[in-house]
Design a protein around this motif. Structure first.
Motif: not given
Length: 519
Positions: A45, A38, A40-41, A171, A175
């Motif tokens: 970015s 999580e 990293q998600i 999500l 992103a």
């Protein structure tokens, strides 16, 4: 067609299919691996886009600039996703750990906890209640984000909707594939729908939101919601009717304001027809007002003075206007007065309002900072004089971020009267009822500083400085050292002589001219 910029905002997390507090497992990853994934998600970015912007160097072309703007937009989306996750997770964890936190406080400061519990009983509030925890955390988060509690409360609705209901939307936002506004519209129109219907909405809208404008997503989400909403039209009408209200806001520059009434369509139509009929009765050939101006004037007159032929309203509210006498004398064309509860208005308009006032109350302001330091107490008891002083000095509730007007706030002791706090201007300030409860029952602390500011300490250790609203110049305030503000060098400042005109404007008696002996 509805306009998203002017639509009524009645978002309520209780209209989302949220599980009860304590059962929202998304806020508690059950393994080290899950928590790292999580992390990293939601953050990887952001690091990549920031590094690309940092390493890019000077802009080389229009195409290069546009590419960077796209990266910045993606960063805005990613930051909104991280912010939403932090808000939702933190308030959930506070609720789950409340019992343990309270036990620790009982051990460290038992008397302080007992006093807070007595205050909580007096204010009839349960500090462990989910809504109380939510509002307390929202007030702290508002300080961290430099936003108002109302704005952060709206963020919290969006955060819980993304974290626990519209997870695919979260999500996509992380992103950078969709904008924060598009994500908000998807959450907003998930209200009153089932979990299955929300999945269908995300499936339909997310591919569109990756390329379309926010306005397009808004219109599609609203139509899709109306088709899937299980409530009948009659049920929706009853729910909307329960949300009827009057809203007020003020223009910052023109001295104007707006009233908006949200009510049943037939009521609005009746008001509209009545006002138009009243405007139609005006046959004065010398009246140069436009139809819109006459409509506005008739509406205002009806609310304040009643319809022609009626006795009018029994309520005649007091308007308090602070007019800076020295500024008026120095440069009348640039002077700004202050209308209580509104803010700066042109001095000419203030003088026009004051012209018909039945009485005046002199307000003494500091010529360097603009702070109100005394109020005329003629014909008032001292307690009323102190109340007037606070009303002009503080203007609104002194809790960080709160702007409830003086009329909706009360005098409050900074150091409690029961612990020896004095009832004087140094130890008194204005607090609304809600934030009196925060101060006395929920662990917020306040300290009065020598420069006239107030230092607040939140339950979780954030410091914030609140300056009285009447203070215009803060460059010489000293929040740390134990002394009053240092006066600036006045050698280059405009000086106003104490002549007859100055004395008259300030309300001082004008000295009679000396008589001349003819002999």
């Amino acid at each position: 067609m509805s306009n998203p910029e002017y639509s009524e905002d009645y978002d309520d997390e209780h209209r989302l299919p949220l599980r009860p507090p304590g059962e929202r497992k998304e806020s508690h990853p059950d393994s080290f691996f899950a928590s790292q994934v999580e992390h990293q998600i939601f953050n990887e970015s952001l690091m990549k886009w920031a590094a690309e912007l940092f390493d890019a160097g000077p802009v080389t072309s229009t195409a290069d600039a546009l590419d960077r703007l796209k990266k910045i937009q993606r960063m805005h989306s990613g930051l909104e996703a991280v912010t939403s996750t932090l808000l939702a997770d933190t308030v959930e964890q506070i609720g789950e750990g409340f019992t343990d936190t309270l036990a620790e406080l009982r051990e460290k400061a038992p008397e302080e906890v007992r006093e807070s519990e007595r205050s909580a009983e007096f204010y009839r509030v349960d500090p462990s209640d989910d809504r109380t925890i939510n509002s307390n955390f929202v007030a702290e988060a508002a300080i961290a984000l430099r936003e108002t509690p109302e704005m952060v409360s709206k963020r919290m609705f969006n955060a819980k909707g993304l974290r626990y209901v519209c997870k695919d939307t979260l999500l996509a936002l992380a992103a950078g594939e969709i904008t924060a506004k598009s994500a908000h519209y998807i959450v907003k129109y998930s209200q009153d729908l089932t979990e299955e219907q929300i999945k269908v909405m995300e499936h339909v809208l997310l591919p569109l939101a990756r390329t379309a404008s926010d306005a397009t997503v808004y219109q599609r989400a609203r139509r899709l919601h109306d088709r899937m909403n299980p409530e009948s039209a009659e049920q929706r009408q009853k729910k909307s009717e329960a949300a009827r209200k009057v809203s007020f806001w003020f223009d910052e520059d023109s001295g104007m304001g707006t009233i908006k009434l949200f009510h049943r369509a037939d009521v609005i139509k009746s008001i509209q027809s009545t006002i138009r009929w009243g405007v139609g009765q005006n046959n004065d050939p010398d009246d140069e007002r436009t139809s819109d101006q006459m409509t506005a004037d008739l509406y205002a007159d009806a609310l304040i003075n009643g319809w022609p032929g009626s006795s009018g309203t029994p309520l005649k509210p007091r308007l308090s206007i602070t007019i800076p006498a020295l500024e008026m004398l120095a440069d009348p064309s640039r002077a700004l007065a202050d209308l209580e509860g509104v803010g700066p208005i042109p001095a000419g308009l203030a003088l026009q309002l004051a012209k018909d006032a039945p009485s005046f109350q002199r307000v003494l302001t500091d010529p360097w900072t603009g702070a109100v330091i005394d109020v005329e107490r003629k014909n008032y008891r001292p307690s009323q004089g102190l109340k007037d002083l606070l009303r002009h000095r503080d203007v609104h509730c002194c809790f960080p971020g709160c702007r409830r007007s003086a009329d909706r706030s009360e005098m409050d002791h900074i150091d409690d009267w029961g612990h020896g706090g004095a009832t004087d201007r140094e130890n008194m300030h204005l607090l609304c009822k809600q934030h009196q409860m925060f101060k006395h029952a929920l662990g917020w602390k306040i300290h009065a500083r020598p420069d006239g500011t107030r230092s607040w300490l939140t339950p979780n250790g954030l410091h914030v400085i609140v300056t009285p609203e009447s203070v215009d110049v803060v460059e010489n305030l000293d929040h740390m050292n134990d002394h009053c503000p240092q006066r600036p060098d006045t050698s280059s400042r405009l000086e106003v002589l104490m002549n007859e005109d100055t004395r008259r404007v300030l309300g001082y008696p004008v000295e009679p001219e000396p008589s001349i002996d003819p002999d």
